[in-house]
Design a protein around this motif. Structure first.
Motif, mmCIF file in Angstrom:
data_model
loop_
_atom_site.group_PDB
_atom_site.id
_atom_site.type_symbol
_atom_site.label_atom_id
_atom_site.label_comp_id
_atom_site.label_asym_id
_atom_site.label_seq_id
_atom_site.Cartn_x
_atom_site.Cartn_y
_atom_site.Cartn_z
ATOM 1 N N GLU A 1 0.848 -1.137 0.001
ATOM 2 C CA GLU A 1 0.032 0.157 -0.076
ATOM 3 C C GLU A 1 0.740 1.197 -0.182
ATOM 4 O O GLU A 1 0.605 2.216 -0.884
ATOM 5 N N ASP A 2 1.893 0.857 0.846
ATOM 6 C CA ASP A 2 2.853 2.232 1.090
ATOM 7 C C ASP A 2 3.547 2.705 -0.295
ATOM 8 O O ASP A 2 3.829 3.757 -0.578
ATOM 9 N N GLU A 19 1.258 4.327 -2.975
ATOM 10 C CA GLU A 19 1.043 5.495 -2.941
ATOM 11 C C GLU A 19 2.133 6.174 -3.221
ATOM 12 O O GLU A 19 2.162 7.515 -3.830
ATOM 13 N N TYR A 69 4.316 5.538 -5.361
ATOM 14 C CA TYR A 69 4.368 5.239 -7.043
ATOM 15 C C TYR A 69 3.394 6.650 -7.642
ATOM 16 O O TYR A 69 3.420 7.347 -8.186
ATOM 17 N N ILE A 70 2.228 6.734 -6.935
ATOM 18 C CA ILE A 70 1.190 7.579 -7.459
ATOM 19 C C ILE A 70 1.731 9.180 -7.222
ATOM 20 O O ILE A 70 1.492 10.040 -7.935
ATOM 21 N N VAL A 100 -5.045 2.289 -9.689
ATOM 22 C CA VAL A 100 -3.904 3.133 -9.700
ATOM 23 C C VAL A 100 -4.225 4.225 -10.820
ATOM 24 O O VAL A 100 -3.744 5.499 -10.772
ATOM 25 N N GLU A 123 5.948 10.160 -16.750
ATOM 26 C CA GLU A 123 6.370 9.533 -15.368
ATOM 27 C C GLU A 123 5.748 8.352 -15.521
ATOM 28 O O GLU A 123 6.486 7.321 -14.870
ATOM 29 N N HIS A 124 4.780 8.222 -15.870
ATOM 30 C CA HIS A 124 4.132 6.743 -16.019
ATOM 31 C C HIS A 124 3.875 6.271 -17.313
ATOM 32 O O HIS A 124 2.715 5.870 -17.722
ATOM 33 N N PHE A 161 2.671 2.646 -18.452
ATOM 34 C CA PHE A 161 1.515 2.346 -17.564
ATOM 35 C C PHE A 161 0.137 2.964 -18.071
ATOM 36 O O PHE A 161 -0.744 2.346 -18.465
ATOM 37 N N PHE A 206 -2.482 14.775 -0.102
ATOM 38 C CA PHE A 206 -1.871 13.507 -0.691
ATOM 39 C C PHE A 206 -1.418 13.893 -2.033
ATOM 40 O O PHE A 206 -0.297 13.623 -2.434
ATOM 41 N N TYR A 207 -2.286 14.433 -2.874
ATOM 42 C CA TYR A 207 -1.795 14.645 -4.364
ATOM 43 C C TYR A 207 -1.043 15.911 -4.459
ATOM 44 O O TYR A 207 -0.313 15.748 -5.508
ATOM 45 N N GLU A 232 -2.510 6.445 10.720
ATOM 46 C CA GLU A 232 -2.506 6.417 9.266
ATOM 47 C C GLU A 232 -3.729 5.649 8.729
ATOM 48 O O GLU A 232 -3.961 5.963 7.486
ATOM 49 N N ARG A 251 -6.347 6.677 5.895
ATOM 50 C CA ARG A 251 -6.470 6.047 4.782
ATOM 51 C C ARG A 251 -7.617 5.789 4.291
ATOM 52 O O ARG A 251 -8.180 6.123 3.142
ATOM 53 N N LYS A 279 -9.562 8.980 3.096
ATOM 54 C CA LYS A 279 -9.005 9.388 1.994
ATOM 55 C C LYS A 279 -9.746 8.391 0.826
ATOM 56 O O LYS A 279 -10.514 8.665 -0.125
#
Lengths: 229, 191
Positions: A2-3, A6, A8-9, A33, B108-109, B112, B147-148, B166, B170, B173
């Motif tokens: 999970e960590d 996160e 990665y995102i 994702v 970056e991705h 994917f 977070f983002y 946390e 989580r 979120k």
């Protein structure tokens, strides 16, 4: 895991770590994702838009406060003409279009999987499809035997607005605010404000805006609109 | 990491980072006229265009300070602003800016997000989020921003938002993401 996901995102992994994690993703994880990366982009865009609006306000305040005494006379004349034009052209109505946006329907998930033929399901479906005339008809029918359904009454009110029946919309919102319904009270006040703008009753709009100043959801817009008025 | 902002500028940056609008407005006013004068004189653009450039430039500056990207730059606020401004003027910045942001994210991705179905989810989620972010409750907005945008870890978020741990952060979120997902499902089903 999970960590790591996160990180990665958030773009905190090295290229090598990224590649190796991507290989471990299941189909479901990949979709999850991708969804979160999209949310990340959307959040960034919304924040930048908000910052840009703030910057616009700084400029606006400069223009207002930077005026010289000799310009006051000219400004006063312009203001008189502008006020006259505002009254003629319905300035409140411009504000209406600046601030009005149909409220998103968060209720529908409770209905998914339920009887698709049910009146209420049809009402929300019509609302989601922006067929507000049909939504209005279905909500009205549903409310006849479900007077206490606050959510439907609220979306009925928005459907009325979309059909330009502002007086009826105000009555519908008043039913919600009178009972101080937790979930939709602020939203009902906000949309009632917009209805008042539309029918030119700025005084009632202002009085409701004052009640919304500390609203978690509508406070910011209420304060901005209050200034504009 | 080398930082050569002066103490005063560091203070200002810290205040901007914490969302202090007065500090932002002061910086806006401090460099506005000089930036516009410089743009008009050196790049032969109208005053109105120069003002637009300035507003975009300072928006980027605030964004970079707020998300922590600017900590590593080695210059003064003024030099930095004029640096961004020059680049923006030389580009067709608005379109270019959006395109660059998108490219940064995609690069970056890259692999994917290259797959069609995955990319569709990504694009749809970003559009829905941008549209409905202001309509989310304050708690959701804060946690998603932390977070983002600020790229805080879940334990930092738990601390900042007074969550028990946390795990709670989580879960909160996830609840907020669920609201966005619901909206996305509706718009997909609604055609």
């Amino acid at each position: 895991m999970e960590d790591k996901k996160e990180k990665y995102i958030q773009g905190k992994l090295t290229e090598q770590e990224r590649d190796s994690l991507e290989k471990e993703f299941t189909v479901d994880e990949s979709e999850e994702v991708a969804f979160e990366l999209g949310v990340k982009k959307g959040v960034e865009e919304a924040i930048i838009k908000d910052l840009r609006e703030k910057v616009g306000q700084f400029e606006h305040r400069r223009t207002v406060s930077g005026i010289r005494p000799w310009q006051l006379g000219i400004a006063a004349s312009i203001l008189l003409i502008a006020t006259f034009a505002y009254l003629l052209t319905g300035g409140s109505q411009d504000l209406y279009s600046d601030y009005y946006k149909p409220y998103p329907n968060f209720e529908v998930t409770a209905l998914r999987g339920a009887d698709e033929e049910a009146l209420i399901a049809q009402a929300y479906k019509a609302y989601d499809e922006q067929n507000y005339t049909l939504a209005l008809e279905k909500f009205e029918e549903h409310l006849r035997s479900n007077e206490e359904d606050v959510a439907s009454r609220f979306f009925y009110g928005i459907s009325l607005m979309e059909n330009e029946e502002f007086d009826s919309a105000i009555s519908s919102f008043k039913t919600i605010t009178a009972n101080n319904q937790r979930d939709y009270s602020d939203a009902a006040k906000w949309y009632a404000v917009l209805c008042y703008l539309k029918i030119g009753d700025d005084q009632s709009a202002i009085s409701l805006l004052d009640e919304l100043q500390d609203s978690e959801e509508f406070g910011q817009n209420a304060r901005l609109l209050r200034q504009d008025l | 990491m080398r930082i050569s902002f002066s103490k005063r500028e560091q203070d200002v940056l810290e205040r901007i980072r914490s969302g202090d609008e007065k500090a932002m407005e002061r910086i806006y006013n401090e460099h506005r006229n000089e930036f516009i004068g410089w743009s008009v004189e050196n790049h032969s653009i109208s005053e109105q265009d120069a003002l637009d450039h300035y507003q975009d430039t300072i928006t980027i500056f605030f964004e970079k300070v707020m998300n922590g990207t600017l900590r590593e730059i080695e210059s003064s606020v003024k030099t930095y602003l004029f640096g961004i401004g020059k680049n923006r003027i030389l580009q067709q910045f608005q379109k270019e800016n959006t395109r660059m942001r998108h490219e940064e994210e995609v690069s970056e991705h890259f692999r994917f997000l290259a797959e069609k179905e995955i990319n569709e989810i990504y694009v749809s989620a970003s559009e829905i989020t941008a549209d409905m972010f202001s309509l989310l409750g304050e708690k959701c907005k804060e946690i998603l921003k932390l977070f983002y945008f600020d790229k805080k870890s879940m334990s930092e978020i738990a601390n900042l938002m007074d969550f028990k741990n946390e795990g709670v952060a989580r879960t909160s979120k996830k609840r907020c993401l669920e609201k966005i997902r619901q909206q996305m499902t509706q718009s997909v089903n609604g055609g």
